[in-house]
Design a protein around this motif. Structure first.
Motif: not given
Lengths: 551, 551
Positions: B4-10, B62-66, B75-83
């Motif tokens: 399970k890889i989570v990337v913060v910042g897109g 260059l890319h939409t989230p879709e 899995k792209v989560l926009v408008n989502t802040e890692a807090v």
């Protein structure tokens, strides 16, 4: 004691040697001997004056014999040919307008250059033909065009000078045919990159005849008829021969100076010949290739200047070394530009490397910025060591930038994994965030790591030709791209739909994937491999594949 | 087992990391969290859309989230802040529109990027100001211009973004003032090369205020008044702040991840942070400088992409290393271009090197070919080792080519004597027979060998300021060049007449020679030295000297 330095040859290597000798020793007595009328001229600019791009003839003459003599306190003898070297007495015999003279030297620098190689064409010696290497030869062609207003030109020899002369004569509104005996013009360049120039020449109306030899020249008043080995006859009003050059060693043959197997003078890294106090530089010498360690011929201005500088410095008591050549060059026809550095794939094989190669294409600057200009790059590297062996690229902008970078990398002995790391200028008008040189490093390194699953277009086409029934060709571009043009047997599964389409694919077949330039194909192959398919990505994508269709 | 890889910042580092993770492990479960609305956009292109150079806003995306999610199965989560990061439970807390969520990770990649540094300007928080780093911020400025039709813009901060924003707003027909607290705009670039941009901005009508600080912002309806530390007041309808960025480490401060002295996350060459299974990449990390071996901050797209690729690969079970940064960058204003690589002279001194530098100028392609474009280059090298430490260049064409070559040379650890040997593409439209990079090698190597007798313009000007009576300033250019412009105290002795004029020169005086760019001056100094004069050649000639008059 005054050091008497005599330099034979007054163009690139010779003029540079004399100037550097002066800067090294103000006290030396320096004599420059040139058989022609001009010295220190821009011979690379000659085709561009012929074609009117450089309108002022004077621009080519960087120095007159007087200005050069005055600036560098050098005795300049033009129209003077060195005809004999007496190495025991350290004396040169010269002829000027038939009059002999004898010049003593303490140190001699031979920069006689090269002489043209004429093709074995029957009747050539009796015909009227021109060459385009000196200012005088250029003047002759210009006078001929003015006097006779020729319509049709034939250029025998499709190398650098042949291509540049074709551009020049086309600018003069002549019908131009270029005849090249080898399969493609610009031999020495990888044909799939040089294609950019073939195509631009053709669309500019140049007639290219390659893979056929001129066998006979029949003179008929002002017209001449060129016969080819397949029976074709081409009429011409103006015949140019540009079939290459060889070291002009007439002067040294009797002097006991060592000549190499390639016909050039053998020198060490100080540009010393086998005879003490005699140096040589420029087109007359064999050059050590930095990559192979072996000698080669490379009659170009860039090494000639460096060798001249080295010879001039050392002859005057200084201490400089020349590392050798890499083989970097560029040729263009109008806006089409092709450049190379290092070895071609075939050269690398011949020299005992285990070469491999990849193709990439990317734009000179950010693709989202207006007018991106695409560069197509072939990178050749050694499978065992990962070392970069060569590169060839084509495009209209940014081609030389990338080839110069790779030339520098080769000089430094870098590997393809280093190309991943190099850091280049980027802002939208001035580069790409992932530069094509980095990308070539990614692709080549992935191949070396065994995680790229690339196949060259040539390998693919060979397999395809064998009509292997197990082949499944997959085009992973968008339907719109597919509709525009695609491989005749390719099925279109856009990359974004690939995962959901896996169930329809046959695991007993070998899948050959392509996209536009190779990146989406790579992603697709990674997916396919994970799910147990035997899949390969065609390196360089359709962009590379198309080129082999056209060659 | 699924990783399970989570990337913060897109954006640059984050999107690259997620894509590379997918290519490394098709099976991984990858989630990309982005606090903004957009991912994988071309942030470097933002000023160019604002200025209308890139008319289509879509080109930046260059890319939409879709599209990104679909291509890379992410899995792209926009408008989502890692807090919050719970490193013990390996869990990230996120907030999306105020709603909390928790996401488990096996491997975490932090690519949060940077946050703006606001200048200490009184009233700034109460004022209306804009920034230009994200698509949303760009949209806000465009809307403001449409809605209020502002006339006057003030940009506080004269770095890359300040300069590019000035170009953009000028394109929008605003009156633009750039305020920079440091003595020159484009801090980080050698001012004598960045001068090319200062001058082009000024002639384009940009008002540059440097060496003065904005101290207060007073709001007054739609207008705002910017007060400077010297009492000046500048009215503006549109205020932009571009005073740099710092690593955005809010999220990691409580997680115990090691932060360096410069405020960025400490990573090793695998992009691993101090906490196991947590990687970081992009503007949030401190980068190892290849030349100094020490950490630095370099918030640019190029290293961010490479770091993202490295982090993504390693987090997904691959094995890549990032060598570090060199510090290569380019900035332009219209056709004026300035680029740098490696260290500036001051940076080299600060890092304990014994740096020296030289200046050269030469044209991008053969000077005799039409429209030569001149490049001015400063080369910085270490006096002890001869190693190249950095370079800075300005011009309109070919600047990035030379800086990229020198960046490659620095990466490879080459010395200035190697620059003499490098072999570049040359044909009249595509290069110079003696490339400016080779020439910079000649000049620097001659200085190292002690045979150049160069003096920097700065040293000369300092001596001149002290009104040393023993100085004799010699201009060795032609009388025509001399008449056009010359140093107020210079005597004109054209190089070709120097030898015959020696008798008139006073041996008790120190002779400072200059020409246009330094080459004739070098020849003159060699002559003078031979005849016993103490003579120095002003490096870069009048071309360099003039720049210091303008700075």
């Amino acid at each position: 004691m005054t050091n008497k330095i005599v330099v034979v040859g007054g163009v690139a290597a010779g003029a540079t040697a004399a100037a550097k000798a002066r800067r090294t020793d103000e006290n030396a007595e320096i004599t420059l001997i040139e058989k022609g009328e001009y010295i220190s001229y821009a011979n690379c600019g000659i085709p561009y004056h012929l074609g009117g791009v450089i309108p002022q003839r004077d621009k080519l003459l960087l120095h007159t014999p007087e200005s050069f003599g005055q600036r560098f306190n050098v005795k300049v003898l033009v129209n003077t040919e060195a005809v004999q070297i007496d190495t025991a007495r350290k004396q040169i015999k010269t002829l000027s307008h038939g009059k002999p003279d004898y010049i003593d030297y303490d140190r001699l620098i031979l920069a006689n250059g090269a002489e043209p190689v004429l093709p074995p064409v029957k009747g050539l010696n009796e015909s009227d033909f021109f060459m385009l290497r000196t200012v005088t030869q250029m003047d002759n062609i210009i006078e001929n065009i003015k006097a006779y207003n020729p319509n049709k030109a034939v250029i025998i020899g499709g190398g650098y000078i042949g291509v540049e002369t074709a551009e020049a004569l086309k600018n003069c509104n002549l019908d131009v045919t270029v005849i090249e005996a080898l399969p493609y013009i610009l031999p020495g360049f990888e044909p799939e990159t040089a294609l950019k120039i073939f195509e631009t020449m053709k669309t500019s109306g140049i007639n290219i005849v390659s893979g056929r030899k001129a066998t006979e020249c029949i003179k008929n008043d002002n017209k001449q008829l060129i016969k080819l080995d397949d029976g074709t006859e081409i009429e011409t009003d103006l015949l140019i021969i540009s079939t290459g050059v060889k070291p002009d060693t007439k002067l040294v043959e009797t002097a006991g100076i060592e000549i190499g197997a390639l016909g050039g003078i053998i020198v060490n890294e100080k540009m010393e010949t086998s005879i003490q106090d005699i140096y040589a530089a420029g087109d007359i010498v064999e050059k050590k290739n930095i990559i192979t360690g072996k000698n080669c011929l490379l009659p170009l201005a860039v090494p000639a200047n460096k060798e001249g500088r080295t010879a001039g410095c050392n002859a005057a008591g200084g201490d400089l070394k020349f590392s050798g050549v890499i083989g970097t060059s560029v040729v263009s026809f109008r806006d089409a530009c092709v450049a190379r550095t290092g070895l071609t794939y075939e050269e690398a094989k011949r020299h005992g490397f285990k070469p491999d190669y990849i193709y990439v294409e990317n734009s000179d600057h950010a693709e989202y910025y207006p007018n991106p200009k695409f560069i197509f790059l072939k990178l050749i590297f050694d499978k065992d060591s990962g070392k970069i062996l060569g590169a060839s690229a084509s495009g209209t902008e940014g081609v030389t930038r990338r080839i110069d970078i790779i030339s520098t990398a080769i000089y430094a002995g870098l590997k393809v994994t280093d190309l991943e790391q190099l850091e280049f200028c980027y802002s939208p008008p001035h580069g790409a965030a992932k530069d094509i040189v980095n990308i070539s490093g990614y692709v080549a390194s992935n191949e070396l790591r065994g995680i790229g699953y690339g196949i060259t277009p040539q390998q693919f086409l060979a397999t395809y030709k064998n009509k292997n029934e197990r082949m499944h060709i997959l085009d992973v571009r968008t339907p719109a791209e597919y509709r525009q043009y695609h491989h005749e047997k390719a099925e279109n599964i856009p990359l974004k739909n690939l995962r959901e389409s896996l169930k329809n694919l046959d695991k007993t077949r070998v899948i050959y994937v392509y996209c536009a330039v190779g990146f989406r194909g790579y992603i697709a192959v990674k997916i396919l491999r994970f799910y147990g398919f035997e899949a390969y990505n065609i390196l360089g994508g359709l962009e590379a594949l198309k080129r082999f269709k056209k060659l």
